[in-house]
Design a protein around this motif. Structure first.
Motif, PDB file in Angstrom:
ATOM      1  N   ILE A  56      16.962  12.351  33.497  1.00  0.00           N
ATOM      2  CA  ILE A  56      16.665  11.037  32.923  1.00  0.00           C
ATOM      3  C   ILE A  56      16.119  11.214  31.517  1.00  0.00           C
ATOM      4  CG2 ILE A  56      15.390   8.875  33.231  1.00  0.00           C
ATOM      5  CD1 ILE A  56      15.093   9.647  36.203  1.00  0.00           C
ATOM      6  N   GLY A  57      16.633  10.413  30.576  1.00  0.00           N
ATOM      7  CA  GLY A  57      16.182  10.476  29.193  1.00  0.00           C
ATOM      8  C   GLY A  57      15.793   9.106  28.669  1.00  0.00           C
ATOM      9  N   ASP A  58      15.006   9.130  27.631  1.00  0.00           N
ATOM     10  CA  ASP A  58      14.460   7.906  27.036  1.00  0.00           C
ATOM     11  C   ASP A  58      15.418   7.355  25.988  1.00  0.00           C
ATOM     12  OD1 ASP A  58      12.926   5.895  25.984  1.00  0.00           O
ATOM     13  OD2 ASP A  58      11.310   7.174  25.262  1.00  0.00           O
ATOM     14  N   GLU A  59      15.754   6.089  26.110  1.00  0.00           N
ATOM     15  CA  GLU A  59      16.574   5.398  25.118  1.00  0.00           C
ATOM     16  C   GLU A  59      15.823   4.182  24.568  1.00  0.00           C
ATOM     17  OE1 GLU A  59      19.330   6.127  23.741  1.00  0.00           O
ATOM     18  OE2 GLU A  59      20.225   7.709  24.986  1.00  0.00           O
ATOM     19  N   GLY A  60      14.515   4.364  24.347  1.00  0.00           N
ATOM     20  CA  GLY A  60      13.719   3.273  23.806  1.00  0.00           C
ATOM     21  C   GLY A  60      13.034   2.429  24.857  1.00  0.00           C
ATOM     22  N   VAL A  61      12.761   3.013  26.021  1.00  0.00           N
ATOM     23  CA  VAL A  61      12.129   2.256  27.099  1.00  0.00           C
ATOM     24  C   VAL A  61      10.689   1.890  26.728  1.00  0.00           C
ATOM     25  CG1 VAL A  61      11.214   4.259  28.345  1.00  0.00           C
ATOM     26  CG2 VAL A  61      11.835   2.193  29.608  1.00  0.00           C
ATOM     27  N   SER A  62      10.262   0.740  27.192  1.00  0.00           N
ATOM     28  CA  SER A  62       8.883   0.302  26.995  1.00  0.00           C
ATOM     29  C   SER A  62       8.077   0.578  28.254  1.00  0.00           C
ATOM     30  CB  SER A  62       8.828  -1.203  26.680  1.00  0.00           C
ATOM     31  OG  SER A  62       9.493  -1.489  25.469  1.00  0.00           O
ATOM     32  N   ALA A  63       6.827   0.952  28.070  1.00  0.00           N
ATOM     33  CA  ALA A  63       5.956   1.223  29.208  1.00  0.00           C
ATOM     34  C   ALA A  63       5.722  -0.058  30.009  1.00  0.00           C
ATOM     35  CB  ALA A  63       4.619   1.787  28.731  1.00  0.00           C
ATOM     36  N   PRO A  64       5.468   0.062  31.306  1.00  0.00           N
ATOM     37  CA  PRO A  64       5.115  -1.125  32.097  1.00  0.00           C
ATOM     38  C   PRO A  64       3.790  -1.688  31.611  1.00  0.00           C
ATOM     39  CG  PRO A  64       4.805   0.876  33.380  1.00  0.00           C
ATOM     40  CD  PRO A  64       5.472   1.295  32.119  1.00  0.00           C
ATOM     41  N   PRO A  65       3.431  -2.889  32.059  1.00  0.00           N
ATOM     42  CA  PRO A  65       2.147  -3.458  31.624  1.00  0.00           C
ATOM     43  C   PRO A  65       0.999  -2.480  31.848  1.00  0.00           C
ATOM     44  CG  PRO A  65       3.414  -5.100  32.808  1.00  0.00           C
ATOM     45  CD  PRO A  65       4.165  -3.804  32.955  1.00  0.00           C
ATOM     46  N   ALA A  66       0.181  -2.309  30.832  1.00  0.00           N
ATOM     47  CA  ALA A  66      -0.914  -1.344  30.905  1.00  0.00           C
ATOM     48  C   ALA A  66      -2.012  -1.845  31.833  1.00  0.00           C
ATOM     49  CB  ALA A  66      -1.485  -1.102  29.508  1.00  0.00           C
ATOM     50  N   PRO A  67      -2.732  -0.926  32.487  1.00  0.00           N
ATOM     51  CA  PRO A  67      -3.901  -1.354  33.266  1.00  0.00           C
ATOM     52  C   PRO A  67      -4.853  -2.166  32.399  1.00  0.00           C
ATOM     53  CG  PRO A  67      -3.391   0.956  33.689  1.00  0.00           C
ATOM     54  CD  PRO A  67      -2.511   0.536  32.560  1.00  0.00           C
ATOM     55  N   LYS A  68      -5.459  -3.171  33.003  1.00  0.00           N
ATOM     56  CA  LYS A  68      -6.325  -4.084  32.256  1.00  0.00           C
ATOM     57  C   LYS A  68      -7.789  -3.675  32.392  1.00  0.00           C
ATOM     58  CE  LYS A  68      -3.249  -8.085  32.753  1.00  0.00           C
ATOM     59  NZ  LYS A  68      -2.864  -8.053  31.337  1.00  0.00           N
ATOM     60  N   LEU A  69      -8.520  -3.845  31.310  1.00  0.00           N
ATOM     61  CA  LEU A  69      -9.951  -3.589  31.322  1.00  0.00           C
ATOM     62  C   LEU A  69     -10.658  -4.550  32.273  1.00  0.00           C
ATOM     63  CD1 LEU A  69     -10.554  -3.203  27.482  1.00  0.00           C
ATOM     64  CD2 LEU A  69     -10.821  -1.368  29.171  1.00  0.00           C
ATOM     65  N   LEU A  70     -11.677  -4.057  32.960  1.00  0.00           N
ATOM     66  CA  LEU A  70     -12.475  -4.942  33.812  1.00  0.00           C
ATOM     67  C   LEU A  70     -13.234  -5.962  32.976  1.00  0.00           C
ATOM     68  CD1 LEU A  70     -14.053  -2.545  36.475  1.00  0.00           C
ATOM     69  CD2 LEU A  70     -12.242  -4.214  36.824  1.00  0.00           C
ATOM     70  N   HIS A  71     -13.718  -5.534  31.827  1.00  0.00           N
ATOM     71  CA  HIS A  71     -14.512  -6.406  30.961  1.00  0.00           C
ATOM     72  C   HIS A  71     -13.977  -6.297  29.539  1.00  0.00           C
ATOM     73  CE1 HIS A  71     -17.227  -6.743  34.350  1.00  0.00           C
ATOM     74  NE2 HIS A  71     -17.326  -5.423  34.390  1.00  0.00           N
ATOM     75  N   PRO A  72     -12.943  -7.070  29.215  1.00  0.00           N
ATOM     76  CA  PRO A  72     -12.368  -6.997  27.868  1.00  0.00           C
ATOM     77  C   PRO A  72     -13.430  -7.314  26.818  1.00  0.00           C
ATOM     78  CG  PRO A  72     -10.987  -8.314  29.334  1.00  0.00           C
ATOM     79  CD  PRO A  72     -12.272  -8.065  30.059  1.00  0.00           C
ATOM     80  N   PRO A  73     -13.359  -6.645  25.668  1.00  0.00           N
ATOM     81  CA  PRO A  73     -14.347  -6.948  24.619  1.00  0.00           C
ATOM     82  C   PRO A  73     -14.195  -8.370  24.119  1.00  0.00           C
ATOM     83  CG  PRO A  73     -12.589  -5.521  23.797  1.00  0.00           C
ATOM     84  CD  PRO A  73     -12.403  -5.611  25.279  1.00  0.00           C
ATOM     85  N   ALA A  74     -15.305  -8.961  23.724  1.00  0.00           N
ATOM     86  CA  ALA A  74     -15.272 -10.333  23.194  1.00  0.00           C
ATOM     87  C   ALA A  74     -14.447 -10.354  21.918  1.00  0.00           C
ATOM     88  CB  ALA A  74     -16.690 -10.817  22.903  1.00  0.00           C
ATOM     89  N   PRO A  75     -13.671 -11.414  21.717  1.00  0.00           N
ATOM     90  CA  PRO A  75     -12.866 -11.490  20.488  1.00  0.00           C
ATOM     91  C   PRO A  75     -13.752 -11.514  19.258  1.00  0.00           C
ATOM     92  CG  PRO A  75     -12.879 -13.601  21.641  1.00  0.00           C
ATOM     93  CD  PRO A  75     -13.530 -12.618  22.564  1.00  0.00           C
ATOM     94  N   GLU A  76     -13.232 -10.969  18.177  1.00  0.00           N
ATOM     95  CA  GLU A  76     -13.974 -10.970  16.918  1.00  0.00           C
ATOM     96  C   GLU A  76     -14.193 -12.405  16.458  1.00  0.00           C
ATOM     97  OE1 GLU A  76     -15.199  -8.470  15.182  1.00  0.00           O
ATOM     98  OE2 GLU A  76     -14.535  -6.929  16.604  1.00  0.00           O
ATOM     99  N   PRO A  77     -15.417 -12.731  15.999  1.00  0.00           N
ATOM    100  CA  PRO A  77     -15.654 -14.101  15.519  1.00  0.00           C
ATOM    101  C   PRO A  77     -14.805 -14.411  14.300  1.00  0.00           C
ATOM    102  CG  PRO A  77     -17.497 -12.664  14.957  1.00  0.00           C
ATOM    103  CD  PRO A  77     -16.602 -11.874  15.869  1.00  0.00           C
ATOM    104  N   ALA A  78     -14.373 -15.663  14.224  1.00  0.00           N
ATOM    105  CA  ALA A  78     -13.568 -16.077  13.070  1.00  0.00           C
ATOM    106  C   ALA A  78     -14.404 -15.977  11.802  1.00  0.00           C
ATOM    107  CB  ALA A  78     -13.073 -17.505  13.268  1.00  0.00           C
TER     108      ALA A  78
END
Length: 315
Positions: free
Chosen positions: A252-274
């Motif tokens: 099996i070889g890679d022809e531009g495959v994309s990784a499956p959805p990445a594992p998600k953080l339990l506590h995502p960082p807060a978005p940067e303030p505008a």
């Protein structure tokens, strides 16, 4: 998901100083490790197929964890009642001089705290951790209990031979056993040990990627048939079939495959303030524009006369 351990957790010497806690990753991509997008796709296919087609429970085992990248990924496929076990020396003393040299040169920053910090950023509880040489696995993990085994520990030939033997003891009859670095130029001991196990007729390859060999101690044909059918429908992976020792092997070889959805953080960082909006500029005072225009266009003598006249008028 919490899992009851069947294997005791080994710990470092009580008197050893505890290393400082590293910063938690801000995403799966920040976890150090060697785990290509298309091997992630293949892991996902094998594990998802097991989860959908095999109702009976089976545990997952990883020999060699480094900083936890593949362990974080594997843990996402555990089902209720299944156990995930990781075995690695981490920062414990190596059992022999050759292994000590390998650890010092290849993994100088590896610590158990680093692994745990990364893993707990994505999962609520740690797996069963055996901090010891992988040679203890056959004694610590229940025989015939593991449906998926990932071997990515020492690259020294005698250690890989032991890991292969241990994988056979702990694997279920139709388990998938994955060997990393089976063809890497800097790991000839892995290649020699893995292909020797294939040549004896006991280890049956299913498929190979550029980095990993996917095999089973059982019958590879059902896996290969399903795998080829799945690959026929993909344009981002190429595949071919070779014959090794009289048996088919899917390449099996890679022809531009994309990784499956990445594992998600339990506590995502807060978005940067505008960013704060700039304060509005004050409105110009009345008459300011014409004064500037007069200053730019009129002779100085005329400008001074006008200014003097306006001052007399205000007085």
């Amino acid at each position: 998901m919490s899992h009851v351990s069947q294997a005791p957790v080994s710990t470092p010497d009580a008197g050893s100083p505890e290393p400082p806690a590293p910063p938690a990753p801000k995403g799966f991509g920040e976890v150090k490790g060697w785990f290509s997008a298309y091997d992630q796709v293949l892991f996902d296919w094998f594990l998802t197929r097991q989860n959908e087609a095999a109702p009976e429970a089976g545990d997952i085992l990883e020999l060699g964890a480094f900083m936890g990248k593949s362990a974080i990924f594997l843990a996402g496929y555990l089902r209720e009642g299944e156990e995930f076990t990781v075995c690695d020396l981490f920062d414990s003393p190596a059992p022999d001089d050759s292994n000590a040299g390998e650890v010092h040169s290849s993994y100088p920053t590896l610590t158990r705290r680093g692994f745990e910090t990364n893993y707990l950023a994505f999962h609520e509880a740690l797996p069963t951790v055996i901090q010891a040489p992988t040679s203890v696995v056959a004694d610590k993990v229940r025989a015939a209990s593991c449906r998926f085994v990932h071997v990515d520990a020492s690259h020294l030939h005698e250690h890989v031979v032991q890991d292969i033997a241990s994988s056979r003891i702990v694997a279920t009859p139709d388990a998938v056993v994955v060997f990393d670095d089976y063809r890497s130029a800097h790991c000839p001991g892995v290649a020699a040990a893995v292909w020797a196990a294939v040549a004896t007729g006991d280890l049956h390859p299913i498929a190979v990627s550029a980095s990993k060999l996917y095999a089973t101690w059982g019958d590879p044909e059902p896996w290969q048939e399903a795998l080829r059918s799945w690959l026929e429908g993909r344009t981002d992976l190429w595949h071919g079939v070779d014959v090794i020792h009289g048996k088919p092997l899917v390449r099996i070889g890679d022809e531009g495959v994309s990784a499956p959805p990445a594992p998600k953080l339990l506590h995502p960082p807060a978005p940067e303030p505008a960013p704060a909006r700039p304060a509005p500029k004050p409105a110009p005072r009345p008459g300011l524009r014409w004064r500037r225009l007069a200053k730019d266009l009129l002779p100085p003598v005329v400008t001074r006369a006008i200014v003097a006249g306006r001052r007399r008028a205000r007085a």
